[in-house]
Scaffold this active site. Structure first.
Site, PDB file in Angstrom:
ATOM      1  N   ILE A 155      -6.919   7.996  -0.754  1.00  0.00           N
ATOM      2  CA  ILE A 155      -6.833   6.547  -0.870  1.00  0.00           C
ATOM      3  C   ILE A 155      -7.700   6.021   0.269  1.00  0.00           C
ATOM      4  CG2 ILE A 155      -4.680   6.469   0.482  1.00  0.00           C
ATOM      5  CD1 ILE A 155      -3.913   3.935  -1.034  1.00  0.00           C
ATOM      6  N   SER A 156      -8.658   5.153  -0.053  1.00  0.00           N
ATOM      7  CA  SER A 156      -9.640   4.717   0.935  1.00  0.00           C
ATOM      8  C   SER A 156      -8.988   3.958   2.086  1.00  0.00           C
ATOM      9  CB  SER A 156     -10.692   3.817   0.277  1.00  0.00           C
ATOM     10  OG  SER A 156     -11.516   4.555  -0.582  1.00  0.00           O
ATOM     11  N   GLN A 157      -9.680   3.988   3.227  1.00  0.00           N
ATOM     12  CA  GLN A 157      -9.296   3.171   4.373  1.00  0.00           C
ATOM     13  C   GLN A 157      -9.247   1.698   3.930  1.00  0.00           C
ATOM     14  OE1 GLN A 157     -12.224   3.509   7.435  1.00  0.00           O
ATOM     15  NE2 GLN A 157     -11.225   2.054   8.810  1.00  0.00           N
ATOM     16  N   PRO A 158      -8.207   0.941   4.303  1.00  0.00           N
ATOM     17  CA  PRO A 158      -8.117  -0.458   3.887  1.00  0.00           C
ATOM     18  C   PRO A 158      -9.367  -1.283   4.211  1.00  0.00           C
ATOM     19  CG  PRO A 158      -6.019   0.251   4.759  1.00  0.00           C
ATOM     20  CD  PRO A 158      -6.977   1.382   4.994  1.00  0.00           C
ATOM     21  N   ARG A 202       0.825  -1.216   0.000  1.00  0.00           N
ATOM     22  CA  ARG A 202       0.000   0.000   0.000  1.00  0.00           C
ATOM     23  C   ARG A 202       0.860   1.267   0.000  1.00  0.00           C
ATOM     24  NH1 ARG A 202      -3.512   3.023   4.367  1.00  0.00           N
ATOM     25  NH2 ARG A 202      -5.263   3.775   3.118  1.00  0.00           N
TER      26      ARG A 202
END
Length: 218
Positions: free
Chosen positions: A67-70, A41
């Site tokens: 970038i979205s939260q995992p 990531r």
């Protein structure tokens, strides 16, 4: 953007801890978990974020995008219930992290970005050359990609005030769409199932917070 393109033992250890965190939050799909454990990531973020890249939270990537939260990436990917080889339309490429997760899961990904700067940044991102089954497009997500449809799955990674009809039309009968819907600060995740007669059934899931899905190109 200054990227770190070295995946060290430290990064791999932090990634494993992140996978444990999202498992504890309820993600059970092993295909999703294995894909996310395999993808560095930190490659998708500016090197300034290297120390925090594996925290379970969103980070800015420029142009007002994140970038979205995992956990969110894993949640949407799990809801798609994919089979390797399926065609997936993604609305909102952003950093391309979600697209790479889907590609690692064995899917053919067609992804649209409306921000020219982010689209151009991804063209220069050498790591993405490893994924020939991701096709990148600069365009208006509300229009989809009618020339390349129909799609087995559609995933929207931005907050839609309402469900875009053109994207429903580009979904195969029997296909599914995962989309966060809501005009405010919080959206409800929905999963739509398109029936053989063209009608759509809807399931409601948890609340999330996404950047808004905007029409046109920038």
């Amino acid at each position: 953007m200054r990227r770190t393109l070295e995946d060290t033992y430290r990064h791999k250890g932090l990634r494993k801890k992140l996978i444990d965190v999202i498992k504890e939050k309820g993600i059970t799909d092993e295909t999703v978990l294995e894909a996310m454990n395999a993808i560095p990531r930190h490659f998708f973020l500016d090197s300034a974020f290297d120390d925090v890249a594996y925290e379970d939270r969103a980070f800015p990537i420029g142009e007002g995008q994140t970038i979205s939260q995992p956990y969110t990436v894993a949640y949407q990917s799990q809801l798609l219930e994919t089979v390797p080889g399926q065609k997936v339309l993604e609305i909102g490429t952003g950093s391309a992290y979600q697209a790479v997760v889907l590609a690692k899961m064995g899917l053919k990904v067609f992804t649209i970005e409306r921000q020219k700067k982010l689209f151009e940044e991804n063209k220069k991102f050498t790591y993405l050359k490893q994924f020939p089954f991701i096709k990148f497009f600069y365009g208006d997500g509300y229009q989809g990609l009618p020339t390349y449809g129909p799609f087995d799955r559609v995933i929207i990674t931005a907050a839609a005030p309402e469900i875009p009809q053109k994207l429903i039309e580009q979904l195969k009968p029997g296909g599914m769409m995962v989309i966060p819907v809501g005009a405010g600060n919080v959206q409800q995740m929905r999963r739509l199932h398109k029936q053989a007669d063209g009608t759509v059934n809807e399931e409601l899931f948890d609340n999330f917070s996404f950047v808004p899905m905007l029409a046109g190109k920038n």
